[in-house]
Design an enzyme around this catalytic site. Structure first.
Site, PDB file in Angstrom:
ATOM      1  CE  LYS A  13      -4.345   1.184  -4.517  1.00 13.63           C
ATOM      2  NZ  LYS A  13      -4.186  -0.055  -3.721  1.00 13.63           N
ATOM      3  NE  ARG A  88       1.897   2.607  -2.916  1.00 14.03           N
ATOM      4  CZ  ARG A  88       1.171   2.047  -3.877  1.00 14.03           C
ATOM      5  NH1 ARG A  88       0.684   2.752  -4.857  1.00 14.03           N
ATOM      6  NH2 ARG A  88       0.928   0.752  -3.817  1.00 14.03           N
ATOM      7  NE  ARG A 127      -2.963  -8.127  -8.525  1.00 12.54           N
ATOM      8  CZ  ARG A 127      -2.638  -7.011  -7.901  1.00 12.54           C
ATOM      9  NH1 ARG A 127      -3.431  -5.970  -7.966  1.00 12.54           N
ATOM     10  NH2 ARG A 127      -1.535  -6.949  -7.194  1.00 12.54           N
ATOM     11  NE  ARG A 159       1.093  -5.945  -9.289  1.00 13.95           N
ATOM     12  CZ  ARG A 159       0.464  -4.957  -8.664  1.00 13.95           C
ATOM     13  NH1 ARG A 159      -0.619  -4.430  -9.214  1.00 13.95           N
ATOM     14  NH2 ARG A 159       0.905  -4.508  -7.513  1.00 13.95           N
ATOM     15  NE  ARG A 170       1.975  -5.155  -3.188  1.00 12.41           N
ATOM     16  CZ  ARG A 170       1.146  -5.953  -3.854  1.00 12.41           C
ATOM     17  NH1 ARG A 170       1.438  -7.238  -4.017  1.00 12.41           N
ATOM     18  NH2 ARG A 170       0.047  -5.494  -4.358  1.00 12.41           N
TER      19      ARG A 170
END
Ligand code: AP5
Ligand code: MG
Length: 213
Positions: A13, A88, A127, A159, A170
């Site tokens: 996203k 969400r 990432r 992160r 998640r």
């Protein structure tokens, strides 16, 4: 034009939102980025939500709707927005509709990105993002030397919620609370499916075609 980019954690996203915002001159609103900035600044809100993000749980609807209300009503959003990470939950989606009604605006497209779970986990484990310019990289495919941002030379960081156990949580939170939002928009004929498993450019081309129609 107002767009929602929708899909599970790590589907791409943020990566696609930046490209779309640049091409269509839209304000990119990433709720995850907004929340992480609050944590960085040590604000009252930041301290309240730090443990929620670290656990991969959802921040309350009231807090999120208030953040979106402020951001969407600001001058910077006048030309159109791309929402990344909001709504969400179904109550967030209903609140967003009301907000657009108040502002005489509307949602034009909800782009739903799909990638299988195994590939998502690989993407998230690799990432890193630049603490200076926010660029997102995947160390499996992007050329990265010494953890330096290939765009601006800033430091690349991982992160806190990109740890294996948190990633799985998640995903679960997504399935339980966020997936129903898909039906909400499908019923309004606003949902467009995009296969997110190709290269960044291939995915962008698919989205661009939808937005250009
Ligand atoms: P948020 O920051 O929104 O996290 P997320 O939804 O889990 O999504 P990610 O940012 O992890 O993934 P992404 O889809 O943006 O993928 P990316 O482009 O980085 O939210 C974080 C937290 O904030 C939530 O858990 C929650 O606690 C809270 N929160 C936020 N909004 C909320 C809300 N509305 N309500 C309540 N709580 C909220 O890509 C991932 C990786 O893949 C990168 O390495 C990238 O380089 C790579 N990649 C991307 N595209 C490709 C491609 N095509 N091929 C190969 N690699 C690719
Ligand atoms: Mg993101």
């Amino acid at each position: 034009m107002n767009i929602i980019l929708f899909g599970p954690p790590g589907v791409g996203k943020g990566t696609q939102a930046k490209l779309i915002a640049d091409k269509y001159n839209l304000k990119h609103i990433s709720t995850g980025d907004i929340l992480r900035a609050e944590i960085q600044k040590n604000t009252e809100l930041g301290n309240k939500i730090k443990s929620i993000l670290e656990a991969g749980k959802l921040v309350s609807d009231d807090i999120m709707i208030e953040i979106i209300r402020k951001t969407i009503s600001s001058d910077e959003s006048k030309n159109g927005i791309i929402l990344d990470g909001f709504p969400r939950t179904v109550p967030q989606a209903i609140a967003l509709n009301k907000l657009f009604q108040e502002l005489n605006g509307k949602i034009n497209f909800v782009i739903y990105l799909e990638v299988d779970e195994e590939q998502i986990i690989k993407r998230l484990e690799n990432r890193f993002s630049c603490e200076n310019c926010g660029k997102i990289v995947n160390t499996l495919i992007d050329k990265v030397v010494d953890m330096i941002c290939p765009s601006c030379g800033g430091r690349l960081i991982k992160r806190d919620d990109d740890q294996p156990a948190t990633i799985l949580n998640r995903m679960k939170v997504y399935r339980d609370s966020t997936e129903p939002v898909k039906n909400y928009y499908q019923q309004q004929n606003l949902l467009f499916f995009v296969d997110g498993s190709g290269s960044v450019n291939e995915v962008f081309e698919q989205i661009d075609k939808i937005l250009g129609t």
